[in-house]
Enzyme design. Structure first.
Site, PDB file in Angstrom:
ATOM      1  N   CYS A  47       0.818  -1.216   0.000  1.00 50.67           N
ATOM      2  CA  CYS A  47       0.000   0.000   0.000  1.00 50.67           C
ATOM      3  C   CYS A  47       0.851   1.264   0.000  1.00 50.67           C
ATOM      4  CB  CYS A  47      -0.935  -0.009   1.206  1.00 50.67           C
ATOM      5  SG  CYS A  47      -1.970   1.461   1.316  1.00 50.67           S
ATOM      6  N   CYS A  52      -1.591   1.736  -2.915  1.00 47.33           N
ATOM      7  CA  CYS A  52      -2.568   2.802  -2.696  1.00 47.33           C
ATOM      8  C   CYS A  52      -1.976   4.205  -2.698  1.00 47.33           C
ATOM      9  CB  CYS A  52      -3.284   2.589  -1.365  1.00 47.33           C
ATOM     10  SG  CYS A  52      -3.682   0.893  -0.947  1.00 47.33           S
ATOM     11  N   LYS A  55      -0.140   5.353  -6.011  1.00 44.14           N
ATOM     12  CA  LYS A  55      -1.175   5.350  -7.051  1.00 44.14           C
ATOM     13  C   LYS A  55      -2.082   6.564  -6.899  1.00 44.14           C
ATOM     14  CE  LYS A  55      -4.715   3.074  -6.210  1.00 44.14           C
ATOM     15  NZ  LYS A  55      -5.515   1.923  -5.729  1.00 44.14           N
ATOM     16  N   TYR A 181      -9.825  -3.474  -9.982  1.00 43.91           N
ATOM     17  CA  TYR A 181      -9.389  -2.189  -9.430  1.00 43.91           C
ATOM     18  C   TYR A 181      -8.147  -1.664 -10.156  1.00 43.91           C
ATOM     19  CZ  TYR A 181     -11.921  -2.611  -4.881  1.00 43.91           C
ATOM     20  OH  TYR A 181     -12.845  -2.695  -3.877  1.00 43.91           O
ATOM     21  N   GLU A 185      -7.911   1.581 -12.697  1.00 39.01           N
ATOM     22  CA  GLU A 185      -7.268   2.773 -12.138  1.00 39.01           C
ATOM     23  C   GLU A 185      -6.083   3.206 -12.980  1.00 39.01           C
ATOM     24  OE1 GLU A 185      -8.449   2.311  -7.422  1.00 39.01           O
ATOM     25  OE2 GLU A 185      -6.607   1.380  -8.149  1.00 39.01           O
ATOM     26  N   HIS A 439     -26.362  21.608   0.663  1.00 41.20           N
ATOM     27  CA  HIS A 439     -26.591  22.147  -0.682  1.00 41.20           C
ATOM     28  C   HIS A 439     -25.653  23.316  -0.974  1.00 41.20           C
ATOM     29  CE1 HIS A 439     -28.957  22.934  -4.264  1.00 41.20           C
ATOM     30  NE2 HIS A 439     -28.943  24.224  -3.931  1.00 41.20           N
ATOM     31  N   GLU A 444     -25.797  15.372  -1.390  1.00 34.75           N
ATOM     32  CA  GLU A 444     -27.165  15.547  -0.914  1.00 34.75           C
ATOM     33  C   GLU A 444     -28.141  14.636  -1.643  1.00 34.75           C
ATOM     34  OE1 GLU A 444     -29.190  19.289  -1.827  1.00 34.75           O
ATOM     35  OE2 GLU A 444     -27.643  19.706  -3.330  1.00 34.75           O
TER      36      GLU A 444
END
Length: 464
Positions: A47, A52, A55, A181, A185, A439, A444
């Protein structure tokens, strides 16, 4: 701790210095255990070093190029002079080195004994650690996974995901094989940085196992960004033709390219550990078998993280490592649930998801599906193609609990972290409806989905 524990060098020895192993080691040490930990490659594991973290830095770099292009629509006059991969690589690698050092300091600060060496089993309580014989009452295997090449002629000419982080120049044309994944990616990253990208995968849609609407939406998004997708194809062989490569697909199609990235899967990193010497059983694919307590077939040995090939996500390994240390040494036994784990795929735009897909939920009984698709505010101005947002809730008709939430769109990972809390807590659609939206945001929409799009699973429930 057993009466004979002091006869061992350590109360706990962890093999593997990735996120899960490091967390387990330092929490156990914090509980007073004598802990040793060995890592043969780099602290932080995949990772931090080749996964992760680097990347995501490259994802950010790809996004900057798009933002610069979009700026004119918002009144900014920005001149770009191209992308330099070597500059990005230097900044990325410096950050990785910083984090790598932090992991080492966390361990030493907690009082762990660190071994920068390979550890292999001699027996269930004894390890060879870089040529040194070490004993431990309990042992945790946390060696992660590794990428593999497909078994086709010329596969050695292609790159694996680890190799991408060693590139100093951006290939003009890249072919990515695989649609999980990692494949998606990197296809989006490389396209965003300016490469021409072909994407080859076996199925009709990418991201097997994800919600169908998300799979369709991400395929469309990649098409609109100019990623050429070759669906339903298998790689046959890879050849070098002068200064470039040619990937031949089964069925006759061939793709001329400057680089091929194989993102066709990862396997548990268990080869050469001599697990059999300790009585540890593995599946046919090399994953270590464990029970609900993460105990292997050797009663004093545990395994966590990607070596299980169960839910190969860094936060899962970290959470399990922490829980295991608490259980073994903290007098607070607990387990980590593998249900309702939120996750993100950092495509362009990104994906966030938690809970059941529509198909999986419908197989359990009738569900209501709420779905919205729209162009986010930024891109109503920029006009950038391929940046639509899709948001979806799956609700059990009987209990009204939200069983799954799925999103493709800007900031999906950030939004889904909060939605993940709600789904894990078992909140109902009415709980969502009572929540006031912020908002103007895309988020939302998750609390303003009032009109049911469709119902599913009715026939399955009636048949029962």
């Amino acid at each position: 701790m057993s009466a004979s524990a002091t006869s061992y060098d350590f109360d706990l020895f962890v093999i593997g210095g990735g996120s899960g192993g490091v967390r387990c080691a330092r929490i156990a040490a914090g509980h007073g255990a004598r802990v040793g930990i060995a890592e043969e490659r780099f602290w932080g594991g995949t990772c931090v070093n080749v996964g992760c973290v680097p990347k995501k830095i490259m994802v950010n770099a790809a996004e900057y190029g798009q933002w610069a292009e979009d700026a004119a629509a918002f009144g900014w006059s920005i001149e770009t002079r191209g992308f330099n991969l070597a500059t990005l690589a230097a900044a990325r690698d410096a950050e990785v080195a910083r984090l790598n050092g932090i992991y080492g300091r966390l361990l030493s600060g907690a009082g762990c004994t660190i071994f920068e060496a390979r550890a292999t089993f001699i027996d269930a309580h004894t390890l060879d650690v870089g040529g040194q014989r070490v004993t431990a009452e309990r042992i945790v295997v946390a060696t992660g996974g590794r990428p593999v090449r497909p078994e086709i002629p010329g596969a050695e000419l292609g790159l694996l995901s680890d190799d991408v982080f060693g590139l100093q120049d951006l290939p003009r044309r890249v072919t990515v094989v695989g649609s999980g994944y990692i494949g998606l990616e990197f296809a989006c990253i490389l396209r965003g940085l300016g490469a021409e990208v072909d994407l080859v995968y076996r199925a009709d849609l990418p991201l097997r196992g994800f919600d169908q609407d998300i799979r369709v939406a991400v395929k469309e998004a990649m098409e609109q960004q100019g990623i050429r997708q070759h669906c339903g194809h298998h790689p046959g062989r890879l050849d070098r033709l002068g200064d470039h490569l040619c990937l031949n697909l089964r069925g006759g199609e061939a793709i001329e390219t400057d680089a091929v990235l194989f993102a066709t899967g990862r396997v548990p990193n268990t080869a050469g550990l001599h697990l059999d010497a300790a009585g540890i059983a593995c599946t046919a694919k090399g994953a270590i078998e464990v029970d609900e307590e993460h105990r292997t077939t050797a009663p004093n040995i545990y395994a966590i993280g990607d070596v299980l090939n169960r839910m190969n996500l860094t936060p899962v390994a970290t959470a399990v490592g922490h829980a295991l240390a608490d259980t073994l040494f903290g007098n607070t036994p607990r387990r980590v649930s593998y249900r309702n784990i939120p996750t993100a795929v950092f495509t362009s735009p990104p994906i966030g998801t938690v809970g059941l897909t529509e198909a999986d939920a419908a197989a359990l009984g009738p569900v209501d599906v709420y779905l919205a698709r729209f162009t986010p505010m930024r891109h109503t101005i920029s006009g950038r193609p391929g940046r639509k947002t899709l948001m979806k809730l799956i609700v059990c008709q009987e209990t009204r609990k939200v069983l799954g939430a799925h999103m493709l769109g800007e900031d999906a990972g950030e939004i889904m972290q909060g939605i993940g809390i709600a789904v894990a807590a078992g909140l109902t659609k009415e709980d969502f409806d009572r929540t006031i939206g912020i908002h103007p945001t895309a988020a939302e929409e998750f609390v303003t989905l009032r009109t049911r799009t469709r119902e599913a699973g009715v026939r399955a429930a009636a048949a029962e």
